[in-house]
Design a protein around this motif. Structure first.
Motif, PDB file in Angstrom:
ATOM      1  N   LEU A  32      -4.623   0.323  -1.283  1.00 21.06           N
ATOM      2  CA  LEU A  32      -3.247   0.009  -1.151  1.00 21.06           C
ATOM      3  C   LEU A  32      -2.434   0.466  -2.542  1.00 21.06           C
ATOM      4  O   LEU A  32      -1.409   0.955  -2.722  1.00 21.06           O
ATOM      5  CB  LEU A  32      -3.054  -1.407  -1.087  1.00 21.06           C
ATOM      6  CG  LEU A  32      -3.642  -2.246   0.107  1.00 21.06           C
ATOM      7  CD1 LEU A  32      -3.629  -3.735   0.110  1.00 21.06           C
ATOM      8  CD2 LEU A  32      -2.917  -1.533   1.319  1.00 21.06           C
ATOM      9  N   SER A  33      -3.077   0.257  -3.640  1.00 20.87           N
ATOM     10  CA  SER A  33      -2.690   0.647  -5.047  1.00 20.87           C
ATOM     11  C   SER A  33      -2.282   2.036  -5.105  1.00 20.87           C
ATOM     12  O   SER A  33      -1.082   2.711  -5.547  1.00 20.87           O
ATOM     13  CB  SER A  33      -3.242   0.282  -6.140  1.00 20.87           C
ATOM     14  OG  SER A  33      -2.957   0.480  -7.507  1.00 20.87           O
ATOM     15  N   ARG A  34      -3.247   2.987  -4.585  1.00 20.17           N
ATOM     16  CA  ARG A  34      -3.062   4.287  -4.793  1.00 20.17           C
ATOM     17  C   ARG A  34      -1.973   4.784  -3.757  1.00 20.17           C
ATOM     18  O   ARG A  34      -1.298   5.743  -4.300  1.00 20.17           O
ATOM     19  CB  ARG A  34      -4.448   5.089  -4.269  1.00 20.17           C
ATOM     20  CG  ARG A  34      -4.329   6.683  -4.267  1.00 20.17           C
ATOM     21  CD  ARG A  34      -5.887   6.918  -3.747  1.00 20.17           C
ATOM     22  NE  ARG A  34      -6.349   6.513  -2.877  1.00 20.17           N
ATOM     23  CZ  ARG A  34      -6.275   6.745  -1.634  1.00 20.17           C
ATOM     24  NH1 ARG A  34      -5.464   7.766  -1.214  1.00 20.17           N
ATOM     25  NH2 ARG A  34      -6.951   6.064  -0.657  1.00 20.17           N
ATOM     26  N   ARG A  35      -1.835   4.144  -2.549  1.00 16.60           N
ATOM     27  CA  ARG A  35      -0.957   4.702  -1.597  1.00 16.60           C
ATOM     28  C   ARG A  35       0.355   4.278  -2.028  1.00 16.60           C
ATOM     29  O   ARG A  35       1.238   5.125  -2.088  1.00 16.60           O
ATOM     30  CB  ARG A  35      -0.987   4.021  -0.218  1.00 16.60           C
ATOM     31  CG  ARG A  35      -2.330   4.547   0.472  1.00 16.60           C
ATOM     32  CD  ARG A  35      -2.096   5.496   1.350  1.00 16.60           C
ATOM     33  NE  ARG A  35      -3.123   6.116   2.352  1.00 16.60           N
ATOM     34  CZ  ARG A  35      -3.374   5.614   3.414  1.00 16.60           C
ATOM     35  NH1 ARG A  35      -2.975   4.689   3.935  1.00 16.60           N
ATOM     36  NH2 ARG A  35      -4.482   6.217   4.099  1.00 16.60           N
ATOM     37  N   VAL A  36       0.466   3.118  -2.436  1.00 11.66           N
ATOM     38  CA  VAL A  36       1.968   2.838  -3.423  1.00 11.66           C
ATOM     39  C   VAL A  36       2.312   3.845  -4.362  1.00 11.66           C
ATOM     40  O   VAL A  36       3.341   4.044  -4.434  1.00 11.66           O
ATOM     41  CB  VAL A  36       1.858   1.491  -3.579  1.00 11.66           C
ATOM     42  CG1 VAL A  36       3.135   1.180  -4.450  1.00 11.66           C
ATOM     43  CG2 VAL A  36       1.739   0.506  -2.318  1.00 11.66           C
ATOM     44  N   ALA A  37       1.322   4.051  -5.147  1.00 14.04           N
ATOM     45  CA  ALA A  37       1.758   4.857  -6.342  1.00 14.04           C
ATOM     46  C   ALA A  37       2.038   6.352  -5.888  1.00 14.04           C
ATOM     47  O   ALA A  37       2.765   7.071  -6.595  1.00 14.04           O
ATOM     48  CB  ALA A  37       0.153   5.016  -7.196  1.00 14.04           C
ATOM     49  N   ASP A  38       1.238   6.728  -4.784  1.00 13.02           N
ATOM     50  CA  ASP A  38       1.694   8.228  -4.260  1.00 13.02           C
ATOM     51  C   ASP A  38       3.021   7.979  -3.740  1.00 13.02           C
ATOM     52  O   ASP A  38       3.850   9.009  -3.663  1.00 13.02           O
ATOM     53  CB  ASP A  38       0.566   8.636  -3.157  1.00 13.02           C
ATOM     54  CG  ASP A  38      -0.746   8.842  -3.587  1.00 13.02           C
ATOM     55  OD1 ASP A  38      -0.918   8.890  -4.851  1.00 13.02           O
ATOM     56  OD2 ASP A  38      -1.788   8.749  -2.899  1.00 13.02           O
ATOM     57  N   LEU A  39       3.554   7.022  -3.055  1.00 12.64           N
ATOM     58  CA  LEU A  39       4.929   6.836  -2.517  1.00 12.64           C
ATOM     59  C   LEU A  39       5.815   6.880  -3.701  1.00 12.64           C
ATOM     60  O   LEU A  39       6.805   7.691  -3.457  1.00 12.64           O
ATOM     61  CB  LEU A  39       5.070   5.602  -1.804  1.00 12.64           C
ATOM     62  CG  LEU A  39       6.498   5.281  -0.845  1.00 12.64           C
ATOM     63  CD1 LEU A  39       6.598   6.551   0.066  1.00 12.64           C
ATOM     64  CD2 LEU A  39       6.317   4.171  -0.240  1.00 12.64           C
ATOM     65  N   GLU A  40       5.475   6.252  -4.755  1.00 14.13           N
ATOM     66  CA  GLU A  40       6.274   6.103  -5.791  1.00 14.13           C
ATOM     67  C   GLU A  40       6.486   7.597  -6.344  1.00 14.13           C
ATOM     68  O   GLU A  40       7.558   8.016  -6.885  1.00 14.13           O
ATOM     69  CB  GLU A  40       5.879   5.273  -7.062  1.00 14.13           C
ATOM     70  CG  GLU A  40       6.242   3.874  -6.672  1.00 14.13           C
ATOM     71  CD  GLU A  40       5.495   2.773  -7.540  1.00 14.13           C
ATOM     72  OE1 GLU A  40       6.114   1.779  -7.924  1.00 14.13           O
ATOM     73  OE2 GLU A  40       4.398   3.226  -8.191  1.00 14.13           O
TER      74      GLU A  40
END
Length: 296
Positions: A32-40
């Motif tokens: 989840l953290s990686r996906r949100v970071a990629d979106l940012e």
């Protein structure tokens, strides 16, 4: 934009943190953290302010959550309807309703709805405060004379009005003499009520002798002869007809309007639409008399 990353961002925003979202869904926190970071990174925007013990949406993050949350929910509902071969209501429906309406009508309404739509898990929270629908995860709120909100749409489903009533044992007001009163609000030791009565308009000087937090409590105290009170006519229609209370006049002021409010979007979920239909069936004309008959 990566739709999966957007869905994970909404998941984290809805649960208020990576850890909470991971525990609620069984998804790895690191994913989840990686996906949100990629979106940012793809948006070149910071969507969360990350503290040592808390996670908070930025202004841009909140705007993205409000605009995409309902869209993703509609996509999920559409997929579920297609795979199940129908669009019958199912899933979780969270509603916030005011205290008096919950005490008098919501129990019966919720029971009828649950019997008609057994695949919907209805959750009703009772509170008079103005809730944040997006932040707190409500699908529908019921409010009395709500302030305008550009992020919400809605409609009136019931109308009521305030009347001044008292026990027959309490003499009607004459001259400038103050009358004993039962009130819901705290405030000045004396107040005045502008009343439209059959004989003409008058101002009643009321001296509070009881301050109670529920209008049901106020009505019961008035029945006991403690004092007069301003109450919704739907709550006292039967007492007036039976002679247990007498009508001193209508309160001179705006009507009471009960609204259903939901996030502004083109298509409502099947669950919300079904509950709105349930309200329309219970109160087809939306009059105080219909509410009084419903709660009898």
């Amino acid at each position: 934009m990566d739709l999966l990353a957007l869905a994970d961002f909404n998941l984290v925003a809805r649960h208020g943190g990576f850890g909470r979202a991971a525990r609620a869904t069984g998804r790895p926190k690191a994913t989840l953290s990686r996906r949100v970071a990629d979106l940012e990174s793809s948006l070149e925007l910071r969507l969360f302010e990350r503290g040592t013990r808390m996670l908070k949406l930025t202004q841009e993050g909140r705007a993205l959550y409000e605009r995409t949350g309902t869209l993703l929910a509609e996509l999920e509902e559409a997929a579920a309807a297609i795979t199940s071969g129908g669009d019958r209501p199912r899933g979780r429906l969270r509603i916030s309703a005011p205290l008096l309406f919950s005490q008098t009508a919501m129990g019966k309404l919720a029971a009828k709805f649950a019997l008609k739509y057994p695949e919907v898990r209805l959750e009703v929270t009772t509170e008079d405060r103005a809730v944040d629908m997006i932040e707190e995860g409500y699908d529908l709120v019921i409010r009395v004379n709500p302030d305008p909100d550009e992020s919400l749409v809605g409609r009136i489903f019931l109308r009521d009005r305030l009347v001044v009533v008292a026990s027959p044992s309490l003499g009607r007001p004459t001259g400038d003499r103050a009358v004993s009163a039962v009130v819901r609000e705290t405030g000045d030791p004396t107040t005045s009520w502008d009343v439209v009565a059959p004989g003409g308009n008058l101002r009643i000087t009321a001296e509070p002798v009881l301050c109670l937090s529920s209008l049901i409590m106020v009505r019961d105290a008035v029945r006991a002869g403690v004092g007069a009170a301003r109450l919704p006519v739907s709550l006292v229609i039967h007492d007036l007809a039976a002679g247990k209370l007498v009508h001193w006049g209508d309160v001179d002021g705006p009507e009471i309007a009960l609204w259903t409010l939901y996030p502004s979007r083109r298509l409502l979920s099947a669950r919300v639409s079904a509950f709105l239909d349930c309200l329309k069936e219970a109160f087809p004309s939306g009059t105080p008399e219909e509410l009084a008959a419903f709660i009898d």
